[in-house]
Each structure stands twice: as C-alpha cells, then as structure tokens.
Design an enzyme around this catalytic site. Structure first.
Site, mmCIF file in Angstrom:
data_model
loop_
_atom_site.group_PDB
_atom_site.id
_atom_site.type_symbol
_atom_site.label_atom_id
_atom_site.label_comp_id
_atom_site.label_asym_id
_atom_site.label_seq_id
_atom_site.Cartn_x
_atom_site.Cartn_y
_atom_site.Cartn_z
ATOM 1 N N ASP A 49 54.867 75.488 46.727
ATOM 2 C CA ASP A 49 55.801 75.140 47.602
ATOM 3 C C ASP A 49 55.881 76.335 48.830
ATOM 4 O OD1 ASP A 49 58.610 73.817 48.060
ATOM 5 O OD2 ASP A 49 58.640 75.983 48.735
ATOM 6 N N TYR A 54 57.509 80.504 56.342
ATOM 7 C CA TYR A 54 56.984 81.651 55.714
ATOM 8 C C TYR A 54 55.865 82.331 56.335
ATOM 9 C CZ TYR A 54 59.645 79.309 51.839
ATOM 10 O OH TYR A 54 60.595 78.728 51.067
ATOM 11 N N LYS A 79 57.716 72.781 54.794
ATOM 12 C CA LYS A 79 58.873 72.419 55.380
ATOM 13 C C LYS A 79 58.903 72.727 56.876
ATOM 14 C CE LYS A 79 60.756 74.439 51.278
ATOM 15 N NZ LYS A 79 59.737 75.433 51.137
ATOM 16 N N HIS A 112 63.992 71.822 56.331
ATOM 17 C CA HIS A 112 64.446 73.082 55.851
ATOM 18 C C HIS A 112 65.926 73.315 55.782
ATOM 19 C CE1 HIS A 112 62.065 77.148 54.946
ATOM 20 N NE2 HIS A 112 63.345 76.864 54.079
#
Length: 276
Positions: A49, A54, A79, A112
């Site tokens: 994930d 990120y 996401k 998200h």
C-alpha cells in the site's frame, strides 16, 4: 478467519484482497522502500500500500519488478492526493502514479482524504477508471459515515474499501458497522498507533499469555475484527514478525478487553477537520 498471510477477503465486486499487507507511509524512496517491499514479498506478503503523496511510488514499482513475483500475484494500492482531486485532475494523477509504479493496471485506487467540494467529482473519476478496467477495485480513505453517505447518494458504484486510522484506542465502532452493512471493507492504517501502544499494560499481559509481542496481538485483533491491516516497517525482522500472527487466536474475552481500550484517540488528523 484468515489462516495464513496469503488469505484474502472478497470485496463486493468479487475481487480478492489480502487481509494483510505492507504500508509504506514515510518510507523513503530509493533503497529504503525498495528493500522493505522486497523483504515483504520474500516473506510472503502479496499486498503493498502506497500513495502519491508518499513520494515513493517509483521505488515500490522497482521493488515489484526486482522481486521476480508475477504481477497478478500481487495486490497494489495507491491513492490520489488532495491537490489532485477533481475529475480531470484525478485521471491525470492516476496516469502519473501508473507511470511511476511502472504498472499496466492497479488493484486498488483510493481517494486519500474527503476534500470538501471535490471528493464526489474525484469519485466519478475513479468510477471511470474502474469501468475502463484500469483498476480492479476502488475505494476511499479517511471517510466518516457522513462522507460515505454523501458519496453513495449519487455514486454508480459503492466504495469497496475504506482505509482509516484504526487501532485499540480508536475502534470506530459506528463507522465499522456502517461499512459492514454496506459491504465496504474496512482497512486499518497506523494499526500500531505509531508505536504508542507497545507498552500498554492490558496488551502486554495478553501478549505474554500467548507468547507473542504486543504488535502481533494488535494485528491479530484487527484480523479477528474483520479489518484488513497494513503495518509499516523498514526492518526486515519486524516485517517477518508482524506477519507471524496466524498461529494463535485471541479469545472473545481478550477481544473485548482490547475493544475496551478505546478512547477515540487519533495520531493522525481528524477527517472532519484537516486543511491539506
């Protein structure tokens, strides 16, 4: 009940999602993320994930490639970030993520955060990607009951997953019940409350009884509650340890004691009050 690391839950469209996976929030792109994803895959994890924000989708993609495991055996989630929400911008963000991951299709794409005035348009874009076969399943993250109801009001497709902060101090009972009623699979992020639960007396006592760590007890509690869980780690031994939760079972009384630790306490932002 999940019996091993490869066990899956069927989402409401029939897609099989592993009960257990690796999260890579705050894992640095480059060697750190490449190593942790490869270790996880070597340990038998099938689910990884990540998220656009990120900043490590490229490393995740590299690790998938280098793992030597067939793409269709893995379950990859990313996401769409808040700044990219809206119909056209979500489609563009998806293409960007796919380029970074180096994948032909995605297993799960999530909204998200419920960005006010935007998440319904974003959801329409996810429905388009799903209908075009670019994504096997679509869902949301950090959505409360009222956000879910709002989306479902004019959605063609009910979200398949809702990934939220979930741990013994934030049991989200009402949200969990609503998701169950609507066949939305609940998934836990920050299941270990960023380490804040590791010296809890109740959890320590239960862990000692089973000859397990507190982390293993919490992750087992997730699974027995029917919640998909994705603990993050960048240490090889911890990646293996986290997954060693299929050889014991918590009793009903232990489950209730852990439920009783709830304080509605968050380590992350409140989905009703965030400004990013």
């Amino acid at each position: 009940m999940a019996k091993n690391l490869q066990d899956t839950t069927a989402l409401h469209n029939g897609v099989k999602m592993p009960w257990f996976g690796l999260g890579v929030f705050k894992v640095e792109d480059g060697n750190e993320v490449v190593n942790s994803v490869k270790w996880a895959i070597e340990a038998g994890y099938k689910s990884i994930d990540t998220a656009a924000i990120y900043g490590n989708e490229e490393g995740v993609g590299q690790a998938i490639k280098e793992s030597g495991v067939a793409r269709e055996e893995l379950f990859i989630t990313t996401k769409v970030w808040n700044a990219d929400q809206g119909y056209d911008s979500t489609l563009k963000a998806f293409d960007e993520s796919m380029k970074k991951l180096g994948l032909e299709y995605l297993d799960l794409y999530l909204v998200h955060w419920p960005v006010k005035g935007k998440y319904k348009e974003t959801w329409k874009a996810l429905e388009t990607l799903y209908k075009e076969g670019k994504v096997k399943a679509i869902g949301v993250s950090n959505f409360q009951v009222h956000h879910l109801k709002d989306v479902m009001e004019d959605a063609e497709i009910v979200p398949m997953v809702n990934q939220v902060e979930y741990h013994p101090r934030l049991t989200q009972k009402e949200l969990h019940a609503f998701c169950k009623e609507n066949s939305i699979q609940l998934e836990a992020w920050s299941p270990l409350m960023q380490g804040k639960l590791l010296d809890d007396a109740t959890l320590t006592e239960i862990a000692e009884k089973h000859g397990k760590s507190v982390a293993q007890v919490i992750l087992r509690w997730d699974l027995q509650n029917g919640v998909v869980t994705i603990p993050k780690s960048v240490k090889e031994h911890r990646i293996y340890d986290n997954a060693a939760i299929f050889d014991f079972e918590l009793t009903q009384e232990e489950m209730e004691r852990i439920d009783g630790l709830n304080r509605d306490e968050r380590v992350g932002p409140d989905p009703d009050n965030f400004d990013f």
